[in-house]
Design a protein around this motif. Sequence first.
Motif, PDB file in Angstrom:
ATOM      1  N   MET A   1     -47.276 -36.086  -7.747  1.00 13.48           N
ATOM      2  CA  MET A   1     -46.412 -35.495  -6.536  1.00 13.48           C
ATOM      3  C   MET A   1     -46.871 -34.366  -5.831  1.00 13.48           C
ATOM      4  SD  MET A   1     -43.722 -36.187  -4.982  1.00 13.48           S
ATOM      5  CE  MET A   1     -42.611 -37.316  -5.625  1.00 13.48           C
ATOM      6  N   LEU A   2     -47.577 -33.500  -6.721  1.00 14.01           N
ATOM      7  CA  LEU A   2     -48.111 -32.277  -5.942  1.00 14.01           C
ATOM      8  C   LEU A   2     -49.031 -32.406  -4.830  1.00 14.01           C
ATOM      9  CD1 LEU A   2     -47.816 -29.527  -8.795  1.00 14.01           C
ATOM     10  CD2 LEU A   2     -46.314 -29.691  -6.712  1.00 14.01           C
ATOM     11  N   ALA A   3     -49.791 -33.492  -5.441  1.00  9.93           N
ATOM     12  CA  ALA A   3     -51.069 -33.943  -4.251  1.00  9.93           C
ATOM     13  C   ALA A   3     -50.421 -34.689  -3.394  1.00  9.93           C
ATOM     14  CB  ALA A   3     -51.871 -34.842  -5.119  1.00  9.93           C
ATOM     15  N   TYR A   4     -49.668 -35.592  -3.545  1.00 13.64           N
ATOM     16  CA  TYR A   4     -48.912 -36.178  -2.453  1.00 13.64           C
ATOM     17  C   TYR A   4     -48.153 -35.059  -1.492  1.00 13.64           C
ATOM     18  CZ  TYR A   4     -45.214 -38.826  -0.182  1.00 13.64           C
ATOM     19  OH  TYR A   4     -44.448 -39.485   0.844  1.00 13.64           O
ATOM     20  N   LEU A   5     -47.530 -34.187  -1.918  1.00 12.47           N
ATOM     21  CA  LEU A   5     -47.231 -33.299  -0.933  1.00 12.47           C
ATOM     22  C   LEU A   5     -47.886 -32.245  -0.234  1.00 12.47           C
ATOM     23  CD1 LEU A   5     -43.796 -32.084  -3.124  1.00 12.47           C
ATOM     24  CD2 LEU A   5     -43.842 -33.600  -1.013  1.00 12.47           C
ATOM     25  N   ALA A   6     -49.147 -32.085  -0.952  1.00  8.63           N
ATOM     26  CA  ALA A   6     -50.054 -31.057  -0.218  1.00  8.63           C
ATOM     27  C   ALA A   6     -50.799 -32.061   0.664  1.00  8.63           C
ATOM     28  CB  ALA A   6     -51.151 -30.716  -1.364  1.00  8.63           C
ATOM     29  N   ALA A   7     -50.752 -33.386   0.483  1.00 13.80           N
ATOM     30  CA  ALA A   7     -51.562 -33.957   1.618  1.00 13.80           C
ATOM     31  C   ALA A   7     -50.426 -34.392   2.829  1.00 13.80           C
ATOM     32  CB  ALA A   7     -51.917 -35.360   0.883  1.00 13.80           C
ATOM     33  N   GLY A   8     -49.595 -33.749   2.856  1.00  4.77           N
ATOM     34  CA  GLY A   8     -48.478 -33.949   4.059  1.00  4.77           C
ATOM     35  C   GLY A   8     -47.440 -34.744   3.891  1.00  4.77           C
ATOM     36  N   GLY A   9     -47.053 -35.383   2.383  1.00  6.36           N
ATOM     37  CA  GLY A   9     -46.081 -36.328   2.148  1.00  6.36           C
ATOM     38  C   GLY A   9     -44.679 -35.315   2.186  1.00  6.36           C
ATOM     39  N   THR A  10     -43.661 -36.252   2.153  1.00  6.57           N
ATOM     40  CA  THR A  10     -42.400 -35.479   2.298  1.00  6.57           C
ATOM     41  C   THR A  10     -41.517 -36.246   0.908  1.00  6.57           C
ATOM     42  OG1 THR A  10     -41.270 -37.111   3.541  1.00  6.57           O
ATOM     43  CG2 THR A  10     -42.410 -35.386   4.515  1.00  6.57           C
ATOM     44  N   LEU A  11     -40.378 -35.665   0.603  1.00 10.79           N
ATOM     45  CA  LEU A  11     -39.293 -35.880  -0.047  1.00 10.79           C
ATOM     46  C   LEU A  11     -38.484 -36.960   0.376  1.00 10.79           C
ATOM     47  CD1 LEU A  11     -38.916 -32.989  -2.509  1.00 10.79           C
ATOM     48  CD2 LEU A  11     -40.410 -34.919  -3.145  1.00 10.79           C
ATOM     49  N   ASP A  12     -38.471 -37.052   1.857  1.00  9.89           N
ATOM     50  CA  ASP A  12     -37.825 -37.890   2.637  1.00  9.89           C
ATOM     51  C   ASP A  12     -38.261 -39.167   2.609  1.00  9.89           C
ATOM     52  OD1 ASP A  12     -35.878 -35.431   2.691  1.00  9.89           O
ATOM     53  OD2 ASP A  12     -36.832 -34.995   4.560  1.00  9.89           O
TER      54      ASP A  12
END
Length: 58
Positions: A1-12
Motif C-alpha cells: 500500500m505504501l508503494a502504491y501511495l508513493a506512486a500517486g495512488g489514492t485511498l479514494d
Amino acid sequence: MLAYLAAGGTLDGPANRTGGEADPAFRPGTWLRKQDKARSDGKLTGQQTALLDALSAA
C-alpha cells in the motif's frame, strides 16, 4: 500500500481499481475493505491498527 501511495495512488475510488502499472493485480480498495473488516472483527494487532490509521491520516 505504501508503494502504491508513493506512486500517486489514492485511498479514494472503487474497490476494483488496480494498483497501476507497477502492480496491476493489487486492488487497494479491496485491501482496505479487508483491513477494516479485520479491525472490526478484532483480528488486527495494535501495531497493525496504528499503521492502518496512519494510512488514513496521510
